[in-house]
Design a protein around this motif. Structure first.
Motif, PDB file in Angstrom:
ATOM      1  N   UNK A 160       4.307  -7.983 -28.629  1.00 39.06           N
ATOM      2  CA  UNK A 160       5.482  -7.155 -28.754  1.00 39.06           C
ATOM      3  C   UNK A 160       5.274  -5.733 -29.279  1.00 39.06           C
ATOM      4  N   UNK A 161       4.381  -5.093 -28.636  1.00 37.76           N
ATOM      5  CA  UNK A 161       4.196  -3.773 -29.232  1.00 37.76           C
ATOM      6  C   UNK A 161       5.176  -3.067 -28.376  1.00 37.76           C
ATOM      7  N   UNK A 162       5.541  -2.005 -29.198  1.00 40.81           N
ATOM      8  CA  UNK A 162       6.260  -0.946 -28.279  1.00 40.81           C
ATOM      9  C   UNK A 162       5.630  -0.109 -27.421  1.00 40.81           C
ATOM     10  N   UNK A 163       6.445   0.696 -26.443  1.00 38.17           N
ATOM     11  CA  UNK A 163       5.556   1.524 -25.657  1.00 38.17           C
ATOM     12  C   UNK A 163       4.875   2.642 -26.439  1.00 38.17           C
ATOM     13  N   UNK A 164       5.331   3.158 -27.357  1.00 39.87           N
ATOM     14  CA  UNK A 164       4.861   4.277 -28.383  1.00 39.87           C
ATOM     15  C   UNK A 164       3.772   3.753 -28.534  1.00 39.87           C
ATOM     16  N   UNK A 165       3.465   2.526 -29.230  1.00 44.19           N
ATOM     17  CA  UNK A 165       2.195   1.931 -29.868  1.00 44.19           C
ATOM     18  C   UNK A 165       1.078   1.763 -28.689  1.00 44.19           C
ATOM     19  N   UNK A 166       1.465   1.474 -27.656  1.00 45.01           N
ATOM     20  CA  UNK A 166       0.801   1.374 -26.612  1.00 45.01           C
ATOM     21  C   UNK A 166       0.008   2.796 -26.065  1.00 45.01           C
ATOM     22  N   UNK A 167       0.984   3.774 -26.171  1.00 50.38           N
ATOM     23  CA  UNK A 167       0.606   5.150 -25.752  1.00 50.38           C
ATOM     24  C   UNK A 167      -0.576   5.386 -26.662  1.00 50.38           C
ATOM     25  N   UNK A 168      -0.115   5.114 -28.249  1.00 49.53           N
ATOM     26  CA  UNK A 168      -1.166   5.474 -29.194  1.00 49.53           C
ATOM     27  C   UNK A 168      -2.656   5.059 -29.067  1.00 49.53           C
TER      28      UNK A 168
END
Length: 181
Positions: free
Chosen positions: A58-66
């Protein structure tokens, strides 16, 4: 407690519905160091695995980008290390190092051995190939050297045997005058 559950539901609702829905993009603040170019390879299987893990937990898109930014930073660091090592090897070849590497790589291309260019990584390899190229160019012959040539005889008068007595006498006088001068 109800507020926390509601916030969690809102967060889950904002997450991509499938692993494929995650976008593979660098963070907006990612800047590679000067002289290093980085392009994200979206066909890399590791990025597909990252999407699956992000969706599972359940990672948000911002965490994936980071996380993609962390991956890109590691790749840029590796590229910088490789570039520094290559520059050190070229420096070992002296001031004409870049020209020497260029000459060897052009010879490899001309000899249909261009596939070997990527394995050319040390100064010793460049020197070994230069030696091999020299041997092939000379075909085993030694290079020309002036050190052991006989010096011309300055005491001889050309065509002395074909001269008349008067011509011989005049040539002898001229030779004597040159020696005194």
């Amino acid at each position: 407690m109800a507020t926390r559950i509601a916030a969690d539901d809102v967060r889950k609702g904002s997450l991509p519905q499938t692993a494929e829905a995650y976008k593979v993009e660098l963070p907006s603040d990612f800047k590679p160091p000067a002289g290093i170019e980085f392009k994200l390879d979206t066909s890399n299987p590791a990025l597909g695995q990252l999407k699956n893990v992000a969706h599972k937990y359940g990672f948000p898109q911002e965490a994936v980008n980071e996380l993609i930014g962390v991956y890109a930073g590691a790749e840029v660091g590796t590229a910088a290390s490789i570039n520094a090592a290559a520059a050190a090897q070229v420096t070992k070849l002296g001031p004409s190092g870049p020209a020497r590497v260029d000459a060897v790589t052009r010879w490899l291309d001309g000899s249909d051995l261009g596939v070997l260019k990527s394995s050319l990584v040390t100064a010793a390899q460049v020197e070994a190939l230069e030696s091999h190229i020299t041997k092939l160019s000379n075909q085993g012959g030694a290079s020309f050297d002036q050190r052991h040539r006989a010096a011309p005889d300055t005491n001889a008068i050309p065509n002395y045997e074909k001269m008349t007595f008067a011509q011989r006498r005049q040539a002898q006088d001229e030779l004597a005058a040159r020696r005194r001068a």
